[in-house]
Design a protein around this motif. Structure first.
Motif, PDB file in Angstrom:
ATOM      1  N   ARG A  81      33.595  42.550  43.439  1.00  0.00           N
ATOM      2  CA  ARG A  81      33.840  43.123  42.117  1.00  0.00           C
ATOM      3  C   ARG A  81      34.726  42.190  41.313  1.00  0.00           C
ATOM      4  O   ARG A  81      35.890  42.463  41.061  1.00  0.00           O
ATOM      5  CB  ARG A  81      34.543  44.483  42.263  1.00  0.00           C
ATOM      6  N   PHE A  82      34.203  41.048  40.918  1.00  0.00           N
ATOM      7  CA  PHE A  82      34.986  40.101  40.126  1.00  0.00           C
ATOM      8  C   PHE A  82      34.938  40.447  38.661  1.00  0.00           C
ATOM      9  O   PHE A  82      35.952  40.596  38.002  1.00  0.00           O
ATOM     10  CB  PHE A  82      34.456  38.680  40.361  1.00  0.00           C
ATOM     11  N   LYS A  83      33.701  40.492  38.157  1.00  0.00           N
ATOM     12  CA  LYS A  83      33.531  40.843  36.744  1.00  0.00           C
ATOM     13  C   LYS A  83      32.500  41.950  36.660  1.00  0.00           C
ATOM     14  O   LYS A  83      31.601  42.036  37.490  1.00  0.00           O
ATOM     15  CB  LYS A  83      33.018  39.629  35.974  1.00  0.00           C
ATOM     16  N   ASN A  84      32.581  42.715  35.642  1.00  0.00           N
ATOM     17  CA  ASN A  84      31.627  43.822  35.522  1.00  0.00           C
ATOM     18  C   ASN A  84      30.204  43.298  35.303  1.00  0.00           C
ATOM     19  O   ASN A  84      29.236  43.946  35.711  1.00  0.00           O
ATOM     20  CB  ASN A  84      32.029  44.771  34.399  1.00  0.00           C
ATOM     21  N   VAL A  85      30.096  42.124  34.695  1.00  0.00           N
ATOM     22  CA  VAL A  85      28.761  41.575  34.446  1.00  0.00           C
ATOM     23  C   VAL A  85      28.094  41.192  35.758  1.00  0.00           C
ATOM     24  O   VAL A  85      26.904  41.441  35.984  1.00  0.00           O
ATOM     25  CB  VAL A  85      28.836  40.342  33.514  1.00  0.00           C
ATOM     26  N   ILE A  86      28.885  40.582  36.627  1.00  0.00           N
ATOM     27  CA  ILE A  86      28.353  40.188  37.931  1.00  0.00           C
ATOM     28  C   ILE A  86      27.928  41.427  38.724  1.00  0.00           C
ATOM     29  O   ILE A  86      26.870  41.438  39.375  1.00  0.00           O
ATOM     30  CB  ILE A  86      29.407  39.377  38.710  1.00  0.00           C
ATOM     31  N   TRP A 146      33.228  49.956  34.057  1.00  0.00           N
ATOM     32  CA  TRP A 146      33.052  48.910  33.061  1.00  0.00           C
ATOM     33  C   TRP A 146      34.372  48.353  32.517  1.00  0.00           C
ATOM     34  O   TRP A 146      34.524  47.134  32.372  1.00  0.00           O
ATOM     35  CB  TRP A 146      32.165  49.415  31.927  1.00  0.00           C
ATOM     36  N   ASP A 150      37.321  48.247  34.022  1.00  0.00           N
ATOM     37  CA  ASP A 150      38.006  47.502  35.076  1.00  0.00           C
ATOM     38  C   ASP A 150      37.230  47.689  36.375  1.00  0.00           C
ATOM     39  O   ASP A 150      37.201  48.784  36.929  1.00  0.00           O
ATOM     40  CB  ASP A 150      39.443  48.011  35.226  1.00  0.00           C
ATOM     41  N   PRO A 151      36.626  46.621  36.857  1.00  0.00           N
ATOM     42  CA  PRO A 151      35.792  46.797  38.052  1.00  0.00           C
ATOM     43  C   PRO A 151      36.577  47.173  39.299  1.00  0.00           C
ATOM     44  O   PRO A 151      35.999  47.620  40.277  1.00  0.00           O
ATOM     45  CB  PRO A 151      35.147  45.422  38.224  1.00  0.00           C
ATOM     46  N   ASN A 152      37.877  46.967  39.291  1.00  0.00           N
ATOM     47  CA  ASN A 152      38.613  47.156  40.529  1.00  0.00           C
ATOM     48  C   ASN A 152      39.281  48.505  40.649  1.00  0.00           C
ATOM     49  O   ASN A 152      40.021  48.741  41.588  1.00  0.00           O
ATOM     50  CB  ASN A 152      39.677  46.048  40.667  1.00  0.00           C
TER      51      ASN A 152
END
Lengths: 160, 423
Positions: A31-36, A103, A105-107
């Protein structure tokens, strides 16, 4: 069906299954970026769809299907069809819900209980889906599906 | 055989009645032409001594167009005739005997000119024939006899239009007619089975002769090899006893089901290793959790959270593989109630895996989480233990192999129950 045709199909099915398993296991970690995260979810859904398409193509290739005895094939593999679509629905629901919540904050840790219930259901369904799909992929290598035989003729007579 | 003679291309008969009609028509025309013949013959003799009456020859030709041997004989006679300067009456007699005598020069002409049946019908085609015939006479060989005046050709055309009036001829003219006619020529043969004379322009150029080479079709085209060499190679391979590589039919073909079984065997080997690994990790997990809990919950949380995520991922991966293997081993799809317990122990672990994350953040849930983790770990170890008790049990393999056997059973007429039931 020739082995030369069946071999790449089976390999592809195994690959799609393995990709889905990997994505299921490690998306929680990546879960680095929401796009990934979004991309990985979409990739997983596409993999499930492709595997469903391949299974249906295998069905269409069988002699039974081409002879018109569609219901026989569907009855034989109803578990596969049911679990494929159920798992797909669960996956899409979970991904959409998760992405909507994650969306900003993915974390973050999701606190909604319903999400986790769905999560449990999706994980369970995934296990059953893998088992049923692998079994179907191996069973469709049975050459009796692709040849005329006494059994098929009897079924045909029954339905006439 | 009837359509290929000479310049007058007769249509293949559509029905016996039609043939009779043609003959009747020609008979009437012939009678009417007898009067004209003398006049035309005289004219012909005036213009060119080596000429024969086209009107007569055309009708007679049509009458006897089917007799290829007579035509052949006629051609010979024509050649002999043309070599001698004939008087008109003699020629007339000869022509009566051999009414199709004009066929030979026509036949000897280049095909484009000679075999178009419509040249007489069409004015332009007529001119073509005229030209060809004039060429024929100019060549001056023994075969060539006839040239006709355009006037006569015109008359002939009219006559032929008259005599063809009962027939419906629709089709191309000139060169196109030549080329369309070639198809019929190839198909038709005479009654005694001999190929019709002049049947195809390609016949003399495409004779098939046996050669000592064998042509084999490859994906990229045809390759040839001498039969002697092939035979030698076969003999060598037979003595050596190795598998011939240039005979794909002799190679043992792997069936799809055997390939499926092979892949399943590989999967079972992998998952056997995974089950052991999973049981080991589960045992370590139990021990670590117990130790940390004994110290304090805070200690547990602070040190464990670093491991939580990758562990969970790995746990799930192994768990999925092992569960699927357990299902395959005991073929849960067709439950036999014998060893379903194996699958159940693995299955219970899935719920506890899911609850992992729930318990992680909540203190009051930590106890539940600890308990669930223990249960999961024990289930993993038990599952592995059951697998090791009978490691050769593989019901899916048995089912798949059953397919092969049932194939043979079918041949013998047995019923194949394994194939026909709902699963």
């Amino acid at each position: 069906m020739l082995v030369n045709r069946y071999r790449p199909i089976l390999y592809l099915q195994y690959l799609l299954l393995f990709a889905d398993l990997m994505l299921n296991s490690f998306t929680g970690m990546l879960r680095f970026k929401n796009v990934i995260l979004l991309l990985l979810h979409i990739l997983q859904d596409v993999c499930i769809l492709f595997s469903a398409i391949i299974v249906f193509l295998l069905f269409f290739n069988t002699y039974i299907f081409q002879a018109g005895l569609v219901m026989i094939l569907i009855n034989k593999f109803k578990m596969t069809i049911f679990f494929t679509f159920t798992y797909f629905a669960l996956c899409v629901t979970l991904h959409v819900w998760g992405m909507t919540m994650r969306w900003p904050d993915p974390n973050i840790h999701i606190t909604v209980s319903g999400y986790w219930v769905l999560f449990v259901c999706q994980r369970t369904a995934s296990i059953i889906y893998y088992y049923v799909y692998k079994r179907t992929a191996l069973r469709l290598g049975d050459s009796r599906f692709y040849q005329d035989s006494e059994w098929i003729r009897r079924e045909f007579e029954k339905r006439r | 055989m009837n359509g290929t003679s000479g310049s007058l291309r007769k249509l293949p008969p559509m029905s016996p009645r039609r043939e009779n009609e043609e003959e009747d028509v020609y008979a009437t025309v012939r009678k009417s032409r007898k009067k004209k013949r003398t006049v035309s013959d005289e004219r012909a003799s005036e213009t060119n001594p080596g000429m024969s009456s086209p009107a007569l020859t055309d009708t007679d030709r049509s009458m006897r167009s089917r007799r290829s041997d007579r035509r052949a004989s006629r051609s010979m006679e024509d050649i002999s005739e043309s070599q001698q300067p004939d008087s008109t009456p003699q020629r007339k007699k000869r022509k009566k005997k051999n009414p199709g005598s004009d066929l030979s020069p026509r036949r000897s002409l280049p095909r484009q000119a000679s075999d178009s049946g419509q040249t007489e019908l069409d004015g332009s085609a007529l001119s073509l024939q005229n030209k060809s015939e004039s060429e024929v006479t100019q060549n001056g060989t023994g075969k060539l006899k006839t040239t006709t005046s355009k006037k006569k050709k015109g008359k002939k055309a009219q006559d032929q239009i008259f005599c063809y009036s009962n027939q419906v001829y629709e089709g191309p003219v000139g060169l196109a007619a030549e080329l369309t006619g070639l198809q019929d020529d190839v198909v038709l043969t005479s009654s005694n089975g001999e190929p019709v004379e002049g049947i195809s322009i390609s016949a003399p150029y495409m004779k098939s002769t046996p050669s000592d080479k064998l042509f084999m079709e490859q994906p990229g085209g045809f390759t040839s090899s001498k039969k002697i060499n092939i035979h030698k190679r076969r003999m060598q391979l037979a003595t050596v006893g190795s598998e011939p590589t240039d005979h794909p039919a002799d190679q043992p073909t792997q069936t799809t089901i055997s390939f499926a079984l092979g892949s399943h065997h590989i999967f079972m080997t992998l998952t056997l290793f995974c089950q052991g690994l999973f049981a080991g990790i589960a045992l370590w997990h139990i021990i670590t959790i117990q130790l940390m809990v004994n110290i304090s919950y805070d200690n547990l949380l602070s040190q464990y959270t670093q491991l939580a995520k990758p562990l969970e991922s790995f746990y799930y991966l192994l768990f999925a593989l092992c569960t699927v293997a357990a299902f395959d081993r005991y073929d849960v799809h067709r439950p036999n109630r014998e060893c379903v317990f194996q699958g159940l122990t693995m299955q219970s672990g899935s719920l506890s895996t899911a609850c992992y994350l729930i318990g992680l953040a909540r203190d009051n849930m930590l106890k539940i989480w600890t308990v669930l983790s223990m249960v999961r770990g024990i289930a993993a170890i038990l599952g592995w233990a059951f697998a090791t008790i009978s490691p050769q049990v593989d019901r899916l393999r048995a089912t798949l192999e059953n397919c092969k056997e049932n194939e043979m059973d079918e041949e013998r007429g047995y019923s194949n129950m394994a194939f026909t039931d709902g699963v």
